[in-house]
Scaffold this motif. Sequence first.
Motif, mmCIF file in Angstrom:
data_model
loop_
_atom_site.group_PDB
_atom_site.id
_atom_site.type_symbol
_atom_site.label_atom_id
_atom_site.label_comp_id
_atom_site.label_asym_id
_atom_site.label_seq_id
_atom_site.Cartn_x
_atom_site.Cartn_y
_atom_site.Cartn_z
ATOM 1 N N PRO A 229 1.002 -1.152 -0.079
ATOM 2 C CA PRO A 229 0.084 0.013 -0.040
ATOM 3 C C PRO A 229 0.946 1.151 0.049
ATOM 4 O O PRO A 229 2.103 1.255 0.645
ATOM 5 N N PRO A 230 0.454 2.193 -0.375
ATOM 6 C CA PRO A 230 1.210 3.708 -0.670
ATOM 7 C C PRO A 230 1.262 4.193 0.866
ATOM 8 O O PRO A 230 0.621 3.969 1.570
ATOM 9 N N VAL A 231 2.258 5.049 0.950
ATOM 10 C CA VAL A 231 2.514 5.801 2.198
ATOM 11 C C VAL A 231 1.284 6.591 2.725
ATOM 12 O O VAL A 231 0.934 6.730 3.743
ATOM 13 N N SER A 232 0.618 7.306 1.669
ATOM 14 C CA SER A 232 -0.416 8.058 1.718
ATOM 15 C C SER A 232 -1.615 7.811 0.784
ATOM 16 O O SER A 232 -1.062 7.545 -0.388
ATOM 17 N N PRO A 233 -2.626 8.176 1.110
ATOM 18 C CA PRO A 233 -3.829 7.643 0.173
ATOM 19 C C PRO A 233 -3.877 9.131 -0.892
ATOM 20 O O PRO A 233 -4.399 8.795 -1.877
ATOM 21 N N ARG A 234 -3.206 10.162 -0.616
ATOM 22 C CA ARG A 234 -3.252 11.110 -1.437
ATOM 23 C C ARG A 234 -1.818 11.877 -1.407
ATOM 24 O O ARG A 234 -1.239 12.081 -0.745
ATOM 25 N N ILE A 235 -1.571 11.854 -2.709
ATOM 26 C CA ILE A 235 -0.081 12.521 -3.153
ATOM 27 C C ILE A 235 -0.384 13.826 -4.009
ATOM 28 O O ILE A 235 -1.029 13.781 -5.169
ATOM 29 N N GLU A 236 0.333 15.084 -3.732
ATOM 30 C CA GLU A 236 0.320 16.234 -4.313
ATOM 31 C C GLU A 236 1.521 16.712 -4.710
ATOM 32 O O GLU A 236 2.397 16.827 -3.935
ATOM 33 N N LEU A 237 1.748 16.987 -6.034
ATOM 34 C CA LEU A 237 2.954 17.606 -6.597
ATOM 35 C C LEU A 237 2.990 19.148 -6.704
ATOM 36 O O LEU A 237 1.832 19.635 -7.039
ATOM 37 N N ALA A 238 3.953 19.557 -6.658
ATOM 38 C CA ALA A 238 4.024 21.088 -6.748
ATOM 39 C C ALA A 238 3.668 21.799 -8.104
ATOM 40 O O ALA A 238 4.140 21.206 -9.085
ATOM 41 N N THR A 239 3.074 22.711 -8.119
ATOM 42 C CA THR A 239 2.929 23.505 -9.635
ATOM 43 C C THR A 239 4.139 24.668 -9.644
ATOM 44 O O THR A 239 4.696 24.822 -8.728
ATOM 45 N N GLU A 240 4.074 25.186 -10.780
ATOM 46 C CA GLU A 240 5.120 26.184 -11.217
ATOM 47 C C GLU A 240 4.552 27.303 -11.975
ATOM 48 O O GLU A 240 3.580 27.093 -12.677
ATOM 49 N N LEU A 241 4.825 28.514 -11.488
ATOM 50 C CA LEU A 241 4.100 29.786 -12.216
ATOM 51 C C LEU A 241 5.242 29.867 -13.535
ATOM 52 O O LEU A 241 6.422 30.067 -13.414
ATOM 53 N N VAL A 242 4.562 29.992 -14.748
ATOM 54 C CA VAL A 242 5.083 30.274 -15.940
ATOM 55 C C VAL A 242 4.581 31.591 -16.607
ATOM 56 O O VAL A 242 3.353 31.803 -16.672
ATOM 57 N N LEU A 243 5.413 32.589 -16.766
ATOM 58 C CA LEU A 243 4.928 33.793 -16.951
ATOM 59 C C LEU A 243 5.451 33.966 -18.456
ATOM 60 O O LEU A 243 6.370 34.144 -19.002
ATOM 61 N N ARG A 244 4.300 34.608 -19.320
ATOM 62 C CA ARG A 244 4.205 34.948 -20.587
ATOM 63 C C ARG A 244 3.886 36.454 -20.912
ATOM 64 O O ARG A 244 3.788 37.064 -19.935
ATOM 65 N N THR A 245 3.171 36.651 -22.075
ATOM 66 C CA THR A 245 2.811 38.071 -22.146
ATOM 67 C C THR A 245 1.312 38.304 -22.067
ATOM 68 O O THR A 245 0.851 39.534 -22.516
ATOM 69 N N SER A 246 0.714 37.640 -21.408
ATOM 70 C CA SER A 246 -0.864 37.748 -21.108
ATOM 71 C C SER A 246 -1.058 38.528 -20.010
ATOM 72 O O SER A 246 -2.416 38.952 -19.770
ATOM 73 N N THR A 247 0.001 38.734 -19.128
ATOM 74 C CA THR A 247 -0.169 39.513 -17.947
ATOM 75 C C THR A 247 0.806 40.649 -17.884
ATOM 76 O O THR A 247 1.843 40.526 -18.440
ATOM 77 N N SER A 248 0.319 41.752 -17.522
ATOM 78 C CA SER A 248 1.096 42.894 -17.241
ATOM 79 C C SER A 248 0.592 44.039 -16.307
ATOM 80 O O SER A 248 -0.499 43.615 -15.704
ATOM 81 N N VAL A 249 1.334 44.887 -16.036
ATOM 82 C CA VAL A 249 0.598 45.963 -15.029
ATOM 83 C C VAL A 249 -0.744 46.597 -15.502
ATOM 84 O O VAL A 249 -0.846 46.594 -16.721
ATOM 85 N N PRO A 250 -1.595 46.975 -14.657
ATOM 86 C CA PRO A 250 -2.889 47.430 -15.264
ATOM 87 C C PRO A 250 -2.677 49.029 -15.833
ATOM 88 O O PRO A 250 -1.703 49.700 -15.400
ATOM 89 N N ARG A 251 -3.707 49.175 -16.624
ATOM 90 C CA ARG A 251 -3.773 50.565 -17.397
ATOM 91 C C ARG A 251 -4.401 51.335 -16.462
ATOM 92 O O ARG A 251 -5.399 50.908 -16.015
ATOM 93 N N HIS A 252 -4.122 52.623 -16.198
ATOM 94 C CA HIS A 252 -4.569 53.486 -14.970
ATOM 95 C C HIS A 252 -5.771 54.022 -16.072
ATOM 96 O O HIS A 252 -5.801 54.304 -17.186
ATOM 97 N N ALA A 253 -6.602 54.868 -15.330
ATOM 98 C CA ALA A 253 -7.839 55.432 -15.952
ATOM 99 C C ALA A 253 -7.523 56.305 -16.858
ATOM 100 O O ALA A 253 -8.116 56.793 -18.043
ATOM 101 N N ASP A 254 -6.455 56.955 -16.747
ATOM 102 C CA ASP A 254 -6.010 58.178 -17.711
ATOM 103 C C ASP A 254 -4.983 57.476 -18.998
ATOM 104 O O ASP A 254 -4.578 58.234 -19.767
ATOM 105 N N GLY A 255 -5.036 56.090 -19.199
ATOM 106 C CA GLY A 255 -4.457 55.679 -20.304
ATOM 107 C C GLY A 255 -2.968 55.332 -19.777
ATOM 108 O O GLY A 255 -2.252 54.609 -20.695
#
Length: 257
Positions: A229-255
């Motif tokens: 039997p496995p040591v634990s009934p639930r095993i969770e592996l770590a995720t990783e953040l991958v940054l591309r160009t769909s995120t950036s700082v927000p545009r302010h109200a004045d543009g």
Amino acid sequence: MDAAGELGINVVTGTTSRRPISRWLEECVALGAAGLIIVISMLAEEDQRRIVEQRLPVVLIDPLSAPSLDIPSIGVTNWNGARDAMQHLLGLGHTRIGMVAGRSHSLAGAARLHGYRAALEEAGIGYDPSIVRSTDFDYDEALTASLQILRSSEPPTAVFAASDAQALGVLEAARQEGFGVPDDLAVMSFDDTLVAAMACPPLSAVRQPFEELGHEATRVLMQLAEGRPPVSPRIELATELVLRTSTSVPRHADGSR
């Protein structure tokens, strides 16, 4: 399959859409198979009972509902991954962040929504249900949900999607509503499948270690087949953040940025 190949194990693959899990369990027994790995499925109580009673070696990857403690499952740190994604958006300066979440019956979907809410709470930002929608991990549903979010009286400057398919729906909704990504709307995804890098623009995403999930599931399955039997009934592996160009700082109200 790579992990099984390294161990010299023959693999039969298929889907539960055309053949229910109960049939797969029957064939597993009839063929004398070493065991069965089930990916992203809802396991009925009857099927769980059969697995336990017949001592079938079965391992679940990302089950939609919580399985019996007698049936091991493999997944990722969904809560932490979602919180990391949100902290990235918050760190860029976004304070109004929507979410296209998964369904509440999905363990992964619920955990990602909880991670989203935890990050908001830590940042002292109130949860606003008007910019949160729950859908299946599905493009069409996410597109409809995203249009509702972007048409709200106070639309968000960023949206976190609980899967790549949903994130593609967010991108299409942004296009239809005239939101530039990332200038007017930052979009963050979860999964980092092949489509994330091929999207326009390429998606920043929480990466699931798919290859490691397969290796770990195969390792645990072979343990079960050998009567260990496995040591634990639930095993969770770590995720990783991958940054591309769909995120950036927000545009302010004045543009300005």
